[in-house]
Design an enzyme around this catalytic site. Structure first.
Site, PDB file in Angstrom:
ATOM      1  N   GLN A   1      34.933  -3.351 -31.938  1.00 54.00           N
ATOM      2  CA  GLN A   1      33.768  -3.477 -30.814  1.00 54.00           C
ATOM      3  C   GLN A   1      32.663  -2.659 -31.358  1.00 54.00           C
ATOM      4  O   GLN A   1      31.471  -2.902 -31.228  1.00 54.00           O
ATOM      5  CB  GLN A   1      34.324  -2.708 -29.544  1.00 54.00           C
ATOM      6  CG  GLN A   1      34.920  -3.685 -28.538  1.00 54.00           C
ATOM      7  CD  GLN A   1      35.176  -3.044 -27.411  1.00 54.00           C
ATOM      8  OE1 GLN A   1      34.712  -2.030 -26.794  1.00 54.00           O
ATOM      9  NE2 GLN A   1      36.190  -3.955 -26.421  1.00 54.00           N
TER      10      GLN A   1
ATOM     11  N   ARG B   1      36.636 -10.287 -32.235  1.00 57.89           N
ATOM     12  CA  ARG B   1      36.263  -9.558 -31.307  1.00 57.89           C
ATOM     13  C   ARG B   1      37.777  -8.921 -30.623  1.00 57.89           C
ATOM     14  O   ARG B   1      38.288  -9.391 -29.493  1.00 57.89           O
ATOM     15  CB  ARG B   1      35.675 -10.600 -30.168  1.00 57.89           C
ATOM     16  CG  ARG B   1      34.403 -10.680 -30.627  1.00 57.89           C
ATOM     17  CD  ARG B   1      33.700 -11.473 -29.748  1.00 57.89           C
ATOM     18  NE  ARG B   1      32.129 -11.048 -29.597  1.00 57.89           N
ATOM     19  CZ  ARG B   1      31.274 -11.604 -28.786  1.00 57.89           C
ATOM     20  NH1 ARG B   1      31.407 -12.577 -28.168  1.00 57.89           N
ATOM     21  NH2 ARG B   1      30.230 -11.022 -28.617  1.00 57.89           N
TER      22      ARG B   1
HETATM   23  P1  NAD Z   1      28.993 -16.486 -25.304  1.00 58.26           P
HETATM   24  O1  NAD Z   1      27.620 -15.912 -25.889  1.00 58.26           O
HETATM   25  O2  NAD Z   1      29.959 -17.352 -26.214  1.00 58.26           O
HETATM   26  O3  NAD Z   1      28.800 -17.195 -23.711  1.00 58.26           O
HETATM   27  C1  NAD Z   1      27.981 -16.696 -22.961  1.00 58.26           C
HETATM   28  C2  NAD Z   1      28.714 -16.907 -21.584  1.00 58.26           C
HETATM   29  O4  NAD Z   1      28.422 -18.348 -21.233  1.00 58.26           O
HETATM   30  C3  NAD Z   1      30.082 -16.706 -21.672  1.00 58.26           C
HETATM   31  O5  NAD Z   1      30.520 -15.917 -20.507  1.00 58.26           O
HETATM   32  C4  NAD Z   1      30.709 -18.044 -21.091  1.00 58.26           C
HETATM   33  O6  NAD Z   1      32.083 -18.071 -20.232  1.00 58.26           O
HETATM   34  C5  NAD Z   1      29.700 -18.648 -20.217  1.00 58.26           C
HETATM   35  N1  NAD Z   1      29.569 -20.002 -20.273  1.00 58.26           N
HETATM   36  C6  NAD Z   1      30.221 -21.030 -21.007  1.00 58.26           C
HETATM   37  N2  NAD Z   1      30.038 -22.370 -20.648  1.00 58.26           N
HETATM   38  C7  NAD Z   1      29.442 -22.124 -19.379  1.00 58.26           C
HETATM   39  C8  NAD Z   1      29.197 -23.139 -18.351  1.00 58.26           C
HETATM   40  N3  NAD Z   1      29.365 -24.390 -18.500  1.00 58.26           N
HETATM   41  N4  NAD Z   1      28.762 -22.605 -17.045  1.00 58.26           N
HETATM   42  C9  NAD Z   1      28.527 -21.383 -17.006  1.00 58.26           C
HETATM   43  N5  NAD Z   1      28.831 -20.338 -17.943  1.00 58.26           N
HETATM   44  C10 NAD Z   1      29.145 -20.829 -19.021  1.00 58.26           C
HETATM   45  O7  NAD Z   1      29.856 -15.224 -24.704  1.00 58.26           O
HETATM   46  P2  NAD Z   1      29.854 -13.819 -25.096  1.00 58.26           P
HETATM   47  O8  NAD Z   1      28.780 -12.873 -24.276  1.00 58.26           O
HETATM   48  O9  NAD Z   1      29.875 -13.656 -26.485  1.00 58.26           O
HETATM   49  O10 NAD Z   1      31.229 -13.320 -24.450  1.00 58.26           O
HETATM   50  C11 NAD Z   1      32.402 -13.989 -24.112  1.00 58.26           C
HETATM   51  C12 NAD Z   1      33.587 -13.485 -23.815  1.00 58.26           C
HETATM   52  O11 NAD Z   1      33.887 -12.703 -24.982  1.00 58.26           O
HETATM   53  C13 NAD Z   1      33.680 -12.772 -22.507  1.00 58.26           C
HETATM   54  O12 NAD Z   1      34.769 -12.630 -21.927  1.00 58.26           O
HETATM   55  C14 NAD Z   1      33.316 -11.254 -23.240  1.00 58.26           C
HETATM   56  O13 NAD Z   1      33.921 -10.214 -22.517  1.00 58.26           O
HETATM   57  C15 NAD Z   1      34.291 -11.284 -24.399  1.00 58.26           C
HETATM   58  N6  NAD Z   1      33.974 -10.455 -25.498  1.00 58.26           N
HETATM   59  C16 NAD Z   1      34.857  -9.470 -25.934  1.00 58.26           C
HETATM   60  C17 NAD Z   1      34.274  -8.491 -26.880  1.00 58.26           C
HETATM   61  C18 NAD Z   1      35.470  -7.721 -27.545  1.00 58.26           C
HETATM   62  O14 NAD Z   1      36.640  -7.662 -27.271  1.00 58.26           O
HETATM   63  N7  NAD Z   1      35.039  -6.922 -28.730  1.00 58.26           N
HETATM   64  C19 NAD Z   1      33.085  -8.427 -27.115  1.00 58.26           C
HETATM   65  C20 NAD Z   1      32.040  -9.207 -26.717  1.00 58.26           C
HETATM   66  C21 NAD Z   1      32.509 -10.184 -25.581  1.00 58.26           C
END
Ligand code: NAD
Length: 381
Positions: free
Chosen positions: A124, A119
Site C-alpha cells: 500500500q 495491490r
Molecule cells: P479504478 O481506477 O480501476 O476504477 C475506478 C472505479 O470505477 C472503481 O471503483 C470501479 O469499480 C468503477 N467502475 C468501473 N466500471 C464502472 C461502471 N460501469 N459504473 C460505475 N463505476 C464503475 O479503481 P481504483 O480506484 O484503482 O480502485 C479499485 C479497487 O481497488 C477498489 O476496490 C479499491 O478499494 C481497491 N484498491 C486496493 C488497494 C490496495 O489494496 N492496496 C489500493 C487501491 C485500491
C-alpha cells in the site's frame, strides 16, 4: 551506488520523482542522489533545495546512475544513455509503450512499472496509482465547485436560504471516494454509484448516498470492476439518466483495468441537465466516461460545461510529487540490501512478489510475461 532523478520532458508533466525532504531517506539508505538541473522547476522546487538536502545537481544524472527515478517513462534517448544494468523506476504503461520496453530490454536495463505494483496490503505504501488518484479525485471536486456558478453548501442567512448543490459521482474507487469526500467537505449533497458490491458501503462511509440501480454488481479479479456487456451498459444509462438530469455537478471517475474507460453517460443524458450544470470527466484521457468530453478542454454540451481531465495530478505538482516520491522511497527501501558496513546497495529480490510483479525488463529480457508475448508477437508477425 547512485540514484539519478530525471527532469520530466513530456508535455504537460509538472511533477518530479523526488522531493528535497525525502533525499535524506535515500542518503540514509547509503545512496548518492544526483538530480538533473531544473528537475523540480515546475513543481516549484529549486535546484538549491535539492543541494541543501544532500543531493548534487548533475547534467548527466541519468547516464551515471545505478537507479533512475522518473514520473513518466524515460524518453528513448535517455534510455540509450543508461549504463548497462542500470535500473529505472517510473510509471510505464506497458501496453502503450512496447517500443520503449524493447529499448529498455536492449540496453540491459532492469525496469519497474509503478502501475504493476500489486495491490496487496504490504504494497500500500508503494501504491502510486492510489496516491495520484487521491490528488485527481480531490482536484475533480474542486474543479466542479470552481466551475459551478453557485454555492456547494447550504446557506441559511437573514437574507434567506440558499440550497446546497446536488453532486453525482460515478465510479467510487480511490479517486471517486476522494471526490465524494471533498464535495461533502464543501457542503454539497452527494450521491454516488459504482458497480462493485463493496462500493455502496464505502460511499455511505463518506457521508454520501449510494445510488441503487437494482442491477447486478460487477466484481472482477483483485477487487476491480469488470467490463459491462452492452445490454448492462444501456440499462445502467437508462437508470442513471434521472440522477444525471437532477445533478448540478456530475463527476465521473470510472475505470476498468487494462480497458478503455466505460461509457457511462451519453451526450443526450448531459443535454437533460439544467442550465449552468457542470460535468467533470476524470476518464477523458482514457476514452471518456462521458460522450463528447475532450481531455484537457472544456466543451459545451446542451446546458452543461464539460471538463475533460488530462494528467490531473500535474495540476497539483507539489503534493503529487511528494506522495509519488514517498512511494518510490518505500519501493527502493524494499529493493535495498544493507551490508554489514551499514551501506545499502540496490539488490531487488525477485522472489519477492512486489519486485517480481512490477518488473518489466531485466538482464536483457522482458520479465513481464504479457508484455513479452505482445512484443515477441510483433517481432515475429
Ligand atoms: P479504478 O481506477 O480501476 O476504477 C475506478 C472505479 O470505477 C472503481 O471503483 C470501479 O469499480 C468503477 N467502475 C468501473 N466500471 C464502472 C461502471 N460501469 N459504473 C460505475 N463505476 C464503475 O479503481 P481504483 O480506484 O484503482 O480502485 C479499485 C479497487 O481497488 C477498489 O476496490 C479499491 O478499494 C481497491 N484498491 C486496493 C488497494 C490496495 O489494496 N492496496 C489500493 C487501491 C485500491
Amino acid at each position: 551506488m547512485k540514484i539519478g532523478v530525471a527532469k520530466e520532458t513530456r508535455d504537460g508533466e509538472t511533477r518530479v520523482a523526488m522531493v528535497p525532504e525525502l533525499v535524506g531517506k535515500l542518503t540514509g539508505l547509503g545512496y548518492e542522489v544526483a538530480v538533473e538541473p531544473d528537475a523540480g522547476k515546475h513543481a516549484l522546487i529549486a535546484d538549491a533545495e535539492f543541494v541543501a538536502a544532500g543531493a548534487t545537481i548533475d547534467h548527466d544524472a541519468i547516464g551515471t546512475a545505478d537507479v533512475v527515478l522518473s514520473v513518466q517513462p524515460l524518453p528513448s534517448d535517455a534510455v540509450r544513455r543508461l549504463t548497462r544494468g542500470a535500473a529505472t523506476i517510473s510509471f510505464l504503461p506497458v501496453n502503450q509503450e512496447l517500443g520503449l520496453v524493447a529499448d529498455l530490454r536492449d540496453v540491459g536495463a532492469t525496469s519497474f512499472a509503478m502501475e504493476l505494483v500489486p495491490r496487496i496490503s504490504r504494497a500500500q505504501s508503494m501504491d502510486a496509482l492510489s496516491s495520484q488518484a487521491l490528488v485527481s479525485g480531490y482536484r475533480c471536486a474542486v474543479v466542479a465547485a470552481g466551475m459551478l456558478r453557485r454555492f456547494f453548501p447550504l446557506n441559511m442567512t437573514a437574507a434567506g436560504t440558499v440550497q446546497p448543490a446536488q453532486v453525482v459521482v460515478l465510479g467510487a474507487g480511490v479517486a471517486g471516494l476522494q471526490a465524494i469526500a471533498t464535495a461533502k467537505r464543501l457542503g454539497a449533497v452527494v450521491k454516488a454509484y459504482d458497480v462493485r458490491a463493496a462500493a455502496a458501503e464505502e460511499i455511505r462511509s463518506m457521508g454520501a448516498k449510494s445510488i441503487d440501480l437494482e442491477l447486478d454488481t460487477l466484481e472482477g479479479a483483485g477487487g476491480y470492476a469488470r467490463e459491462m456487456t452492452e445490454e448492462r451498459a444501456q440499462l445502467q444509462m437508462d437508470r442513471l439518466a434521472p440522477y444525471v438530469a437532477d445533478a448540478d455537478a456530475l463527476i465521473t471517475t470510472a475505470a476498468v483495468p487494462g480497458r478503455t474507460a466505460p461509457r457511462l453517460v451519453t451526450a443526450a443524458m448531459v443535454e437533460q441537465m439544467k442550465p449552468g450544470s457542470v460535468v467533470v470527466d476524470l476518464a477523458a484521457e482514457t476514452g471518456g466516461n462521458v460522450e463528447g468530453a475532450v481531455a484537457g478542454e472544456v466543451v459545451r454540451i446542451g446546458n452543461a460545461q464539460v471538463w475533460g481531465g488530462k494528467n490531473v495530478p500535474s495540476s497539483m505538482p507539489g503534493p503529487a510529487s511528494k506522495l509519488y516520491a514517498q512511494n518510490l522511497v518505500n519501493i527502493l527501501t524494499l529493493m535495498t540490501t544493507t551490508g554489514e558496513d551499514g551501506i545499502g546497495s540496490f539488490a531487488p529480490d525477485f522472489e519477492d512478489e512486489i519486485v517480481d510483479k512490477s518488473c518489466v525488463t531485466h538482464d536483457g529480457a522482458i520479465h513481464h510475461e504479457p508484455t513479452r508475448a505482445a512484443i515477441e508477437g510483433e517481432v515475429t508477425s
